[in-house]
Design a protein around this motif. Structure first.
Motif, PDB file in Angstrom:
ATOM      1  N   LEU A 115       0.834  -1.206   0.000  1.00  0.00           N
ATOM      2  CA  LEU A 115       0.000   0.000   0.000  1.00  0.00           C
ATOM      3  C   LEU A 115       0.865   1.251   0.000  1.00  0.00           C
ATOM      4  CD1 LEU A 115      -2.684   1.341   0.025  1.00  0.00           C
ATOM      5  CD2 LEU A 115      -2.961   0.821   2.434  1.00  0.00           C
ATOM      6  N   MET A 116       1.943   1.194   0.772  1.00  0.00           N
ATOM      7  CA  MET A 116       2.857   2.338   0.856  1.00  0.00           C
ATOM      8  C   MET A 116       3.462   2.641  -0.514  1.00  0.00           C
ATOM      9  SD  MET A 116       3.649   3.853   3.781  1.00  0.00           S
ATOM     10  CE  MET A 116       4.772   3.669   5.137  1.00  0.00           C
ATOM     11  N   LEU A 117       3.918   1.604  -1.192  1.00  0.00           N
ATOM     12  CA  LEU A 117       4.550   1.812  -2.503  1.00  0.00           C
ATOM     13  C   LEU A 117       3.540   2.334  -3.525  1.00  0.00           C
ATOM     14  CD1 LEU A 117       7.017  -1.187  -2.889  1.00  0.00           C
ATOM     15  CD2 LEU A 117       7.543   1.220  -2.504  1.00  0.00           C
ATOM     16  N   ALA A 118       2.328   1.756  -3.495  1.00  0.00           N
ATOM     17  CA  ALA A 118       1.299   2.224  -4.429  1.00  0.00           C
ATOM     18  C   ALA A 118       1.002   3.698  -4.179  1.00  0.00           C
ATOM     19  CB  ALA A 118       0.030   1.382  -4.269  1.00  0.00           C
ATOM     20  N   LEU A 120       2.994   5.927  -2.752  1.00  0.00           N
ATOM     21  CA  LEU A 120       4.136   6.745  -3.182  1.00  0.00           C
ATOM     22  C   LEU A 120       4.106   6.937  -4.691  1.00  0.00           C
ATOM     23  CD1 LEU A 120       7.151   5.500  -1.026  1.00  0.00           C
ATOM     24  CD2 LEU A 120       6.077   7.747  -0.996  1.00  0.00           C
ATOM     25  N   GLY A 121       3.715   5.888  -5.409  1.00  0.00           N
ATOM     26  CA  GLY A 121       3.618   5.993  -6.868  1.00  0.00           C
ATOM     27  C   GLY A 121       2.603   7.040  -7.284  1.00  0.00           C
ATOM     28  N   TRP A 123       1.546   9.533  -5.487  1.00  0.00           N
ATOM     29  CA  TRP A 123       2.035  10.829  -5.034  1.00  0.00           C
ATOM     30  C   TRP A 123       3.098  11.358  -5.999  1.00  0.00           C
ATOM     31  CZ3 TRP A 123       4.463  11.717   0.506  1.00  0.00           C
ATOM     32  CH2 TRP A 123       4.530  13.091   0.737  1.00  0.00           C
ATOM     33  N   ALA A 124       3.937  10.455  -6.466  1.00  0.00           N
ATOM     34  CA  ALA A 124       5.053  10.881  -7.316  1.00  0.00           C
ATOM     35  C   ALA A 124       4.591  11.270  -8.710  1.00  0.00           C
ATOM     36  CB  ALA A 124       6.094   9.764  -7.398  1.00  0.00           C
ATOM     37  N   THR A 125       3.412  10.821  -9.102  1.00  0.00           N
ATOM     38  CA  THR A 125       2.964  11.098 -10.460  1.00  0.00           C
ATOM     39  C   THR A 125       2.736  12.597 -10.664  1.00  0.00           C
ATOM     40  OG1 THR A 125       1.877   8.960 -10.488  1.00  0.00           O
ATOM     41  CG2 THR A 125       1.242  10.518 -12.184  1.00  0.00           C
TER      42      THR A 125
ATOM     43  N   ALA B  20      -6.127  -3.865   2.499  1.00  0.00           N
ATOM     44  CA  ALA B  20      -4.920  -3.094   2.176  1.00  0.00           C
ATOM     45  C   ALA B  20      -4.391  -3.487   0.804  1.00  0.00           C
ATOM     46  CB  ALA B  20      -3.853  -3.308   3.245  1.00  0.00           C
ATOM     47  N   ALA B  24      -4.208  -1.157  -2.477  1.00  0.00           N
ATOM     48  CA  ALA B  24      -2.935  -0.964  -3.172  1.00  0.00           C
ATOM     49  C   ALA B  24      -3.105  -1.209  -4.668  1.00  0.00           C
ATOM     50  CB  ALA B  24      -1.871  -1.890  -2.587  1.00  0.00           C
ATOM     51  N   VAL B  27      -5.046   1.684  -6.231  1.00  0.00           N
ATOM     52  CA  VAL B  27      -4.233   2.899  -6.294  1.00  0.00           C
ATOM     53  C   VAL B  27      -3.161   2.778  -7.375  1.00  0.00           C
ATOM     54  CG1 VAL B  27      -2.569   4.298  -5.007  1.00  0.00           C
ATOM     55  CG2 VAL B  27      -4.669   3.546  -3.907  1.00  0.00           C
ATOM     56  N   ALA B  28      -2.625   1.570  -7.527  1.00  0.00           N
ATOM     57  CA  ALA B  28      -1.536   1.394  -8.495  1.00  0.00           C
ATOM     58  C   ALA B  28      -2.055   1.223  -9.924  1.00  0.00           C
ATOM     59  CB  ALA B  28      -0.679   0.190  -8.101  1.00  0.00           C
ATOM     60  N   LEU B  31      -1.297   3.711 -12.757  1.00  0.00           N
ATOM     61  CA  LEU B  31       0.106   3.683 -13.165  1.00  0.00           C
ATOM     62  C   LEU B  31       0.378   2.473 -14.057  1.00  0.00           C
ATOM     63  CD1 LEU B  31       1.891   4.775  -9.883  1.00  0.00           C
ATOM     64  CD2 LEU B  31       1.651   6.058 -12.004  1.00  0.00           C
ATOM     65  N   THR B 257       7.148  10.316 -15.435  1.00  0.00           N
ATOM     66  CA  THR B 257       6.894   9.860 -14.066  1.00  0.00           C
ATOM     67  C   THR B 257       8.101   9.125 -13.481  1.00  0.00           C
ATOM     68  OG1 THR B 257       4.579   9.628 -14.685  1.00  0.00           O
ATOM     69  CG2 THR B 257       5.249   8.605 -12.632  1.00  0.00           C
ATOM     70  N   VAL B 260      10.661  10.908 -11.038  1.00  0.00           N
ATOM     71  CA  VAL B 260      10.089  11.224  -9.726  1.00  0.00           C
ATOM     72  C   VAL B 260       9.948   9.950  -8.911  1.00  0.00           C
ATOM     73  CG1 VAL B 260       8.439  12.753  -8.649  1.00  0.00           C
ATOM     74  CG2 VAL B 260       8.594  12.695 -11.113  1.00  0.00           C
ATOM     75  N   LEU B 261       9.514   8.898  -9.579  1.00  0.00           N
ATOM     76  CA  LEU B 261       9.324   7.619  -8.901  1.00  0.00           C
ATOM     77  C   LEU B 261      10.649   7.127  -8.325  1.00  0.00           C
ATOM     78  CD1 LEU B 261       6.633   6.326  -8.706  1.00  0.00           C
ATOM     79  CD2 LEU B 261       7.176   4.853 -10.632  1.00  0.00           C
ATOM     80  N   PHE B 264      11.526   9.179  -5.367  1.00  0.00           N
ATOM     81  CA  PHE B 264      10.689   8.838  -4.210  1.00  0.00           C
ATOM     82  C   PHE B 264      11.156   7.555  -3.556  1.00  0.00           C
ATOM     83  CE2 PHE B 264       6.618  10.949  -3.180  1.00  0.00           C
ATOM     84  CZ  PHE B 264       6.878  12.130  -3.827  1.00  0.00           C
TER      85      PHE B 264
END
Lengths: 301, 281
Positions: A115-118, A120-121, A123-125, B20, B24, B27-28, B31, B257, B260-261, B264
């Protein structure tokens, strides 16, 4: 904080802090304070393409630009949609961010990392690419969302509310990670004994959040709320890219984009500046509320 | 944190973990879809049957992006702008944060409040006066017109955030350094600076994003000399609202992207602890 007392002071000590501050103050004065002053000044003048090119003299209008702005129904409509849109963005961002921060504390390392990595992804976009990607996802012809939902070739950017909704999704997607990670860092800093004691007293998870965590986290929640207000009130790129500069017939304009369009597309720099000043005043009002909140919490500056 | 975890009964923990992982994935997904779109062969996107994978990954979209314009040049410009902003605002903010945390002087609180207020200034509203300022300074169509404003805009937040890190360095260390005969400058750069560096790394994320994401200034200040343009502008060439080249847009978006990735992921740990440190204060 006791600072310098009792330390051998070089003779330059009184000047030293100002020496350290000088670069910051110079940059801020030249590129922030002075432009703010200029913004106010331009807002009082008739300032269009003719004046910019030097063809005609600038005419002092007093508050004429403001009268024009306030007298225009469109302005009030844009102001209303800006406030409502920003408020919804803030609420959703905070709700999603806080809920996921709590969720992060309840899971083992692997799901947490995922979840953290997703996050961050997301956020970074960059805002521009986030905007194009979300448009692609919701594209009536080539996007997967309509297909999954069985919506055919429904266009999300055509309707006023669905266009705003689409931008809201993108804004929440790229801004909840800041809230989630900040609040998570805050929860992690809460001593374990406090939570154990609450649990031993038989408090439910909701009760623990409301009576123990939320008060301890209040300074953090204040910071993320205010940051979200500031960011969401100033959303520009997403609206501009996703709705093609403010939507069909300007239905998706927010103050920022409206000011920009007035200034650069219509060459009404005076009018655009007046709208900018209104925005500045609104955000300063938010700042004052923030400062009062900090004061009330006894935060030392 | 462990305490919270132990409070949760096992079945609920599994539900939480499933939630969770699902979140994830959601959210991903954008991308993933972006990268997938970048690698799809010509015609697959337009065929209207988007599968969640591709049968024949191709680099055509990337070739189009690099071929049609000076994409490399734009990318370099973006990196130059973001790099200059990160370094300059980091150094300037470090000095300022040191001044407001380790010295007591008149107007200190006033200054702090001013830095806070400065954060609220809507950058976008300043595009108009900044345009005239840059024009009069002969900076239009230069990278300077993108770098300078972003240094100013990231400073207040950077100072505000770094405060906590500077504060965390014990006063005793400073006194010990002076007893050992170190000068102020020496203490500042050889002792304090390395100790605050983790905080600077966390702070740099924000200045990097603000500069890298810049869309408005690039659009407004780089008007005739496109060799000074940055990535968002390159992307928009493919993004024609009536007829977007989605493959090109996704390839360009992916390329924009990635830096930045990478940044990060490199600073991820620092960022999490940095945010914790900054807000605990």
């Amino acid at each position: 904080m006791r600072a310098v007392s009792g330390r051998p002071r070089p003779r330059t000590a009184r000047l030293t802090p100002w020496l350290y501050l000088a670069p910051a103050l110079v940059v801020l004065a030249a590129l922030l304070a002075y432009p703010v002053y200029q913004l106010g000044l331009i807002s009082l003048f008739e300032y269009t393409q003719a004046q910019v090119s030097g063809g005609e003299p600038t005419v002092f209008r007093g508050f004429g630009n403001y009268a024009d702005v306030f007298g225009d129904d469109r302005f009030w409509q844009v102001l209303l949609s800006t406030v409502v849109f920003a408020a919804l963005c803030v609420l959703c961002t905070l709700a999603v961010g806080c809920a996921l921060a709590v969720l992060l504390t309840r899971v083992r390392a692997l799901p947490r990392l995922a979840l953290m990595l997703a996050a961050l992804g997301a956020w970074a976009t960059p805002a521009v690419t986030g905007s194009t990607v979300w448009l692609f996802l919701f594209d009536p012809d080539f996007g997967p969302v309509n297909r999954i939902l069985g919506l055919g070739d429904h266009s999300w950017t055509y309707g006023r509310y669905s266009a705003f909704f689409l931008v809201l999704l993108e804004v929440v997607w790229c801004s909840f990670p800041f809230v989630m990670i900040t609040v998570y860092a805050g929860i992690r800093a809460v001593p374990a004994e406090v939570l154990e004691a609450a649990a031993l007293d038989g408090a439910s998870p909701w009760r623990i959040w409301r009576s123990v965590l939320a008060p301890l986290l209040r300074p953090i929640l204040t910071v993320v709320t205010i940051q979200s207000v500031i960011w969401d009130f100033k959303v520009f790129t997403q609206i501009y890219v996703m709705t093609g500069g403010g939507g069909i017939a300007g239905q998706n304009l927010v103050l920022n984009v409206y000011a920009y369009q007035q200034a650069f597309a219509s060459s009404q720099y005076g009018l655009g500046s007046a709208i900018g000043v209104v925005m500045l005043v609104l955000l300063l009002a938010v700042t004052l509320v923030y400062l009062r909140l900090l004061r009330r919490q006894g935060e030392e500056l | 944190m462990n305490a919270v975890r132990n409070l949760v009964a096992r079945p609920w923990r599994l539900v939480a973990e499933a939630a969770a992982l699902l979140t994830a994935a959601v959210v991903a997904f954008p991308l993933y879809w972006m990268v997938l779109g970048a690698f799809r062969p010509a015609g697959e996107i337009e065929s209207g049957a988007p599968r969640p994978w591709t049968l024949a990954p191709s680099l055509d979209s990337f070739r189009r992006v690099f071929g049609q314009q000076e994409f490399g040049r734009y990318a370099l410009n973006s990196l130059l702008v973001a790099g200059a902003v990160v370094i300059a605002s980091g150094l300037i903010a470090f000095l300022a944060a040191t001044a407001v945390t380790r010295f007591r002087f008149r107007f200190r609180t006033t200054l702090l409040i001013m830095f806070l207020v400065a954060q609220m200034v809507p950058v976008e509203a300043l595009t108009i006066p900044l345009f005239f300022l840059m024009r009069d300074a002969g900076q239009l169509n230069t990278l300077g017109s993108l770098i300078l404003p972003h240094i100013a805009f990231s400073l207040p937040f950077a100072i505000w955030m770094l405060r906590g890190f500077v504060k965390a360095v014990p006063e005793a260390l400073e006194e010990a350094a002076y007893l050992d005969g170190a000068s102020r400058t020496r203490f500042l750069w050889q002792i304090l600076f390395p100790l605050v560096l983790p905080g600077l790394v966390a702070t740099s994320v924000f200045s990097f994003i603000s500069a890298w994401n810049d869309f408005l200034f690039a659009k407004s200040f780089i008007i005739s000399d496109t060799s000074q343009s940055t990535l968002p502008m390159a992307l928009l060439v493919f993004f024609r609202p009536d007829d977007p080249d989605w493959g090109g847009v996704m390839a360009g978006s992916t390329l924009m992207t990635i830096p930045v990735l990478v940044f990060f992921v490199l600073v991820q740990r620092r960022l999490v602890s940095g945010l914790g440190g900054a807000v605990k204060d």
